[in-house]
Motif scaffolding. Structure first.
Motif, PDB file in Angstrom:
ATOM      1  N   GLY A  64      36.453 108.741 -35.464  1.00  0.00           N
ATOM      2  CA  GLY A  64      36.551 107.329 -35.839  1.00  0.00           C
ATOM      3  C   GLY A  64      37.170 106.453 -34.772  1.00  0.00           C
ATOM      4  N   GLY A  79      35.231 103.525 -32.905  1.00  0.00           N
ATOM      5  CA  GLY A  79      35.677 102.159 -33.171  1.00  0.00           C
ATOM      6  C   GLY A  79      35.949 101.402 -31.882  1.00  0.00           C
ATOM      7  N   THR A 123      27.246  99.040 -37.306  1.00  0.00           N
ATOM      8  CA  THR A 123      27.789  98.247 -38.402  1.00  0.00           C
ATOM      9  C   THR A 123      26.922  98.246 -39.668  1.00  0.00           C
ATOM     10  N   PHE A 128      27.319 101.599 -41.400  1.00  0.00           N
ATOM     11  CA  PHE A 128      28.679 101.748 -41.900  1.00  0.00           C
ATOM     12  C   PHE A 128      28.894 100.891 -43.151  1.00  0.00           C
ATOM     13  N   GLU A 129      28.406  99.633 -43.096  1.00  0.00           N
ATOM     14  CA  GLU A 129      28.589  98.737 -44.238  1.00  0.00           C
ATOM     15  C   GLU A 129      27.883  99.287 -45.475  1.00  0.00           C
ATOM     16  N   ARG A 170      29.896 102.308 -46.832  1.00  0.00           N
ATOM     17  CA  ARG A 170      31.264 102.039 -47.243  1.00  0.00           C
ATOM     18  C   ARG A 170      31.410 101.882 -48.751  1.00  0.00           C
ATOM     19  N   PRO A 199      36.858 105.618 -42.583  1.00  0.00           N
ATOM     20  CA  PRO A 199      36.725 104.159 -42.457  1.00  0.00           C
ATOM     21  C   PRO A 199      37.945 103.454 -41.885  1.00  0.00           C
ATOM     22  N   LEU A 208      38.125 103.995 -38.073  1.00  0.00           N
ATOM     23  CA  LEU A 208      37.097 103.237 -37.359  1.00  0.00           C
ATOM     24  C   LEU A 208      37.423 101.739 -37.366  1.00  0.00           C
ATOM     25  N   ILE A 209      37.702 101.190 -38.548  1.00  0.00           N
ATOM     26  CA  ILE A 209      37.880  99.741 -38.662  1.00  0.00           C
ATOM     27  C   ILE A 209      39.058  99.279 -37.818  1.00  0.00           C
ATOM     28  N   ALA A 233      44.689 105.832 -43.227  1.00  0.00           N
ATOM     29  CA  ALA A 233      43.765 106.959 -43.355  1.00  0.00           C
ATOM     30  C   ALA A 233      44.479 108.170 -43.934  1.00  0.00           C
TER      31      ALA A 233
END
Lengths: 261, 260
Positions: free
Chosen positions: B84, B88, B102, B105-106, B109, B141, B144-145, B192
């Motif tokens: 991640g 990222g 993206t 991932f979106e 999620r 997530p 990564l974010i 996380a």
């Protein structure tokens, strides 16, 4: 910029779709016992949509799950937000309640599932209890820090004008803290879905988690995928619904953001 | 927001709150208002907690369950961080990569990590692989974010200076973006860690053959409420220790970065 992003995104998703079809149906690189092909997924969808699976059709399962999330979430909001407001506005309440909170908070909501089943069985009540626990904590914490981050002049002005306690909380504290409260509610909603799915996977008689559970036992990958997509769509829909409510409730923020001229 | 409380008032009120909770619990269970199987006394739960370290339940003692949980947890969390964080950072630097990843991932999620359980069991079995995948799904997530946000919000001056000096992509990522986004990355790892721990518990409740969650489900099936509650205590304490350790690590790292 926007167009470029859209085109690349579209191309990526199309490529993924093709890859999915190619790897499962055309070449058989991924066996259908591991991941379903698009056609198998569609067949599974047809089956659950019309004939039903795990004791009901897809809309019936989805509605059942949404109803449980809505009820657990509503109870959590109805108890968590007032508690957060109370802890935020009174340091005595904070000192009294905070240690209890610190003691219980490290236990993840999912760890309450076995106890909830022991107490309330496999039915709806146990799910609502666990969702309540999961959604309660973010609601309280964010409301609390929302109240604590209110600018002091606002509070002092209200105090100086002799606002009685009830009106002070309802007309000064709650509106000023509402952006943070909604942040908490978003987190609560997310936690509610995670918890519901987990609770239904551990043991349930009906609902989307029950579909997933049975599909896993039957080794029915097509139905697993349908169940996962259904869970994601339901989560997305309720999130949109909350965002809509937030936009309505916080409409004043748009006015505030504009320069006053 | 009344006046600040004195130290002794805070402690006194806090003790009162805790005592009333435990008192209520002891009163309800001790006076037999509810059956023992419903709510055992606090003393019974603590006693059971200590016993579990000596006598095995569901095949293992509590510390064996805990260590098998922790091992899975570390693997899952490590995997999430190792994949991640670099992804990222790279997404923050290469725009095309951002645009490609993206949308995927979106889309993913919205699937709750726990909803991956059936596929995880199908693909990696219920021993160690399946739970690791669930922990990964929970912990990935935020890694990564936060790495992405950290890389996107690096001070433009730093990037411009590095660019002007002719820094290549690899060095830009490793020597500019990574150190500059470290606070954000660390915060992401902490989130996380919490989500991963939560996912681990969920995964073990559903698919596992050892671990604290497994122990609790077995206890639930045989209506051993004290063991279930002892498991909750063990999970709570371990989660708390993980969080404290990461906070310490974060503090140390900040301190070093500040001192450098």
């Amino acid at each position: 910029m926007g167009l470029r992003r859209f085109l690349i995104g579209f191309a990526t998703l199309s490529a993924l779709g093709l890859l999915w079809y190619g790897a499962t149906s055309v070449t058989g690189l991924v066996s259908s016992g591991r991941f379903p092909s698009p056609i198998e997924t569609y067949t599974a969808f047809q089956q659950i949509a019309w004939r039903g699976y795990a004791g009901g059709t897809l809309p019936a399962h989805a509605l059942h799950s949404i109803r449980l999330v809505a009820m657990g979430f509503a109870v959590a909001v109805a108890t968590g937000v007032p508690l957060g407001l109370l802890m935020g506005s009174s340091r005595k309440a904070e000192a009294l309640i905070n240690p209890v909170f610190l003691l219980i908070r490290p236990i993840p909501p999912l760890a309450w599932i076995p106890l909830a089943i022991l107490w309330l069985g496999l039915g709806d009540a146990a799910k609502i209890m666990v969702i309540w626990f999961a959604a309660f904590v973010p609601a309280v914490i964010n409301t609390f820090s929302g109240v604590r981050s209110i600018e002091h002049p606002v509070i002092e002005a209200a105090r100086m004008l002799g606002t009685p306690p009830w009106r002070f909380v309802m007309e000064v504290v709650a509106p000023a803290a509402s952006p943070m409260i909604f942040t908490g509610l978003r987190l609560s909603l997310q936690a509610s879905w995670t918890t519901l799915v987990a609770a239904e996977l551990v043991g349930a008689l009906f609902g989307l988690g029950r579909v997933l559970n049975l599909a896993q036992q039957d080794i029915y990958p097509g139905m697993i995928l349908v169940g996962m997509i259904a869970v994601a769509l339901c989560g997305w829909m309720t999130t949109r619904f909350l965002a809509f409510g937030e936009a309505r409730a916080l409409a004043w923020r748009h006015f505030e953001a504009k320069p006053a001229r | 927001m009344d006046r600040r409380l004195s130290h002794s008032e805070t402690i006194g009120l806090g003790a009162l709150g805790l005592m009333s909770l435990i008192g209520l619990w002891a009163a309800i269970s001790g006076f037999g208002l509810v059956p023992d199987q419903f709510l055992p006394t606090p003393i019974a739960v603590i006693g059971r907690f200590i016993d579990l370290f000596r006598e095995p339940f569901a095949g293992f003692t509590l510390q064996q369950h805990l260590s098998s949980s922790l091992m899975r947890y570390l693997y899952g969390l490590l995997l999430a961080a190792v994949i991640g964080i670099p992804l990222g950072l790279a997404m923050g630097w290469f725009r095309t990569l951002d645009d490609v990843v993206t949308p995927i991932f979106e889309g993913l999620r919205f699937i709750a990590p726990i909803a991956w359980v059936p596929f995880a069991a199908l693909w990696f079995g219920t021993g160690i692989g399946g739970p690791i995948m669930i922990i990964f799904a929970g912990a990935f997530p935020p890694c990564l974010i936060n790495a992405y946000r950290g890389a996107r919000f690096v001070e433009p001056r730093l990037i411009e200076a590095a660019r002007m000096l002719g820094t290549g992509h690899r060095r830009m990522l490793m020597e500019i973006l990574l150190p500059a986004s470290l606070p954000s990355v660390m915060a992401g790892v902490r989130v996380a860690a919490g989500l991963g721990w939560q996912s681990l518990v969920g995964a073990e409740l559903i698919v596992a053959s050892a671990g604290v969650g497994f122990m609790m489900v077995q206890a639930q099936a045989s209506v051993q409420t004290p063991t279930v509650m002892a498991g909750m205590i063990a999970i709570g304490i371990t989660g708390l220790l993980i969080d404290v350790a990461l906070r310490q690590g974060e503090g140390l790292l900040r301190h070093r970065l500040g001192a450098d």
